[in-house]
Design an enzyme around this catalytic site. Sequence first.
Site, PDB file in Angstrom:
ATOM      1  N   HIS A 247       0.845  -1.195   0.000  1.00  0.00           N
ATOM      2  CA  HIS A 247       0.000   0.000   0.000  1.00  0.00           C
ATOM      3  C   HIS A 247       0.877   1.240   0.000  1.00  0.00           C
ATOM      4  CE1 HIS A 247       0.847   1.040   4.198  1.00  0.00           C
ATOM      5  NE2 HIS A 247       0.679  -0.255   4.490  1.00  0.00           N
ATOM      6  N   ASP A 374      -4.161 -19.530  11.396  1.00  0.00           N
ATOM      7  CA  ASP A 374      -3.078 -20.156  12.146  1.00  0.00           C
ATOM      8  C   ASP A 374      -3.210 -19.826  13.637  1.00  0.00           C
ATOM      9  OD1 ASP A 374      -0.253 -20.476  13.254  1.00  0.00           O
ATOM     10  OD2 ASP A 374       0.011 -21.207  11.206  1.00  0.00           O
ATOM     11  N   SER A 389       1.861  -5.442   6.756  1.00  0.00           N
ATOM     12  CA  SER A 389       1.511  -5.153   5.366  1.00  0.00           C
ATOM     13  C   SER A 389       2.709  -5.421   4.460  1.00  0.00           C
ATOM     14  CB  SER A 389       1.051  -3.701   5.217  1.00  0.00           C
ATOM     15  OG  SER A 389       2.061  -2.814   5.653  1.00  0.00           O
TER      16      SER A 389
END
Length: 438
Positions: A247, A374, A389
Site C-alpha cells: 500500500h 493459524d 503489510s
Amino acid sequence: MIRQQRRKWLGSLLLLITALIVSSTPFQVLASLPDELRLFQGSLARWQISMPVMGTLTNSNPDILHVNGTEARQVNVDLSKPLSFEPRRTGETQLQLKWGSIPLKAVKVNVLPDIRVIPGGQSIGVKLQTAGVLVVGHHLVDTGKAKLSPGEKAGIHVGDMIVKINDLYINDMDDVKKIVNEAGSKHQSLDMLVVRGKEKVNLTLTPAKDAKDNEYRLGLYIRDSAAGVGTLTFYEPRSGAYGALGHVISDVDTGQPIVVGDGQIVQASVTSIEKGESGNPGEKFARFFNESHILGSITRNTPFGIFGKIKEQPQQHSHQEPIPVALAEEVREGPAKILTVVDGQQVEEFDIEIVNVVKQHFPATKGMIIKITDKRLLEKTGGIVQGMSGSPIIQSGKLVGAVTHVFVNDPTSGYGCFIEWMLQDAGIPLQKSKLKAG
C-alpha cells in the site's frame, strides 16, 4: 389449420430442444470459458468440455501454442476428452473451436514470459526523502506588530509540496531555512514552485521576522522525510527489482501520498507486538537493524507499495529459490500461507484462508479478503497487525499477492492485493498493458 398447428408444435419443440441444449452442462462450460486466456511460457492448461462430439480447433500461430501435443494449425479434437494447451514461446494466437461448420468458441491466447521471484517476509526499515518539502500545517509568526502566516497569506495549502525556491530545487529543511533567512535579511520575496496534486502553482511569499528569536519564518510547518517499518514482499534476483508494503505511504498529518525524492530500505528486527483486538488494530514494534547497511533504494511510492532495487539479498530467507507468480485470475478461494516476522528477524510461514477473490481487470488494491487461521499467529498477534503489510501470500506454490490492510473491527481478517499489480509497479510487467495504477 392442421398444417399451422404442426408448424406451431414443431416451433415449440425446436425451442424446447434449443433450451435443453443451451442449459446443458457442456454448453454452460463453453459459455464459462474466457474470451482471452493468459498462460505463462512453460506452463500447461487443460479444458474439460465433456461434449460427446468431434470438433476442429484452428490455431492461428502454432509456433506459440501447441494443442493436444501437436503443432498443427488445425486439430481434430474429441470434445469428450480434455484439451491440453502447451505454451511454447511468448506472443499471441487465436483459437477457433467448431463443431462441423458451427462455431462454438473463439479465444485469444496470450503467452507471457515465465516470471519467478523470491518471496520476502522480512521486516524492513523504510527511510524516505521527499521530492521537495511537504507542507503539513500553518503557524503564526509574531513580528511584534502583528501575528501572521506568510505561507498561508501567499496561498500555500496544507498538503502542498514545495519543490523550488528562486529556481533552486529543494528537498532539505536546512536548505529552506538558509534561503529564507538570506531573503529576509535583504527584504526580498521568494518565488516558489508548489506541486498541488497534479497541478503546479507559482506563488510569491515574503518571509516575516520572528520578534522573539530574530529569525525569518515562512509561517509553515514542513517535513522532508518519513520513516517506518513494513514487510518485504518479493524481489527478482536477476534485475534486483523488489516490492514491499502492498500500500502507499502517506504523510501522517496530511494523508497525502509521499512523493519520493530518495529513499532506502534497511534491515529491521521485531522487538515486540501489540496484539490486535476489535476496534484497536495491533502493531509490530521494530527497530532498524544495522541502519548504515543499506539493503536497497526506494524509487517509487504507489498505491501498491514501495519499489526500487535490492543491492544485496536480504538475510533470513524462507525460500532460497525463485517461485512462480500467479495471474489475478488464477487466485482461488481456499487455503494459503503468508510469510512474515513476529520475533526478531526470523521469517515464518503461517496458515490463512482466502475467503473472497474480487475479479479485477484494472489495478486496484483490494483484490482479495483473507482470514488468519493459524492458531499460533492468532495467539501471538490477534491476526493482522500494522507492520505486517507487504507479507507475501503463497497459494499452491505460487506467489499470489500481499497483505495490505486489516479490518478494524475484526483483526483476524483483512485485504490483500494481487501480485500482478505489484510486479507492474516494480517494472516487471507480465505483458504490455495500457492499464496504470491510480
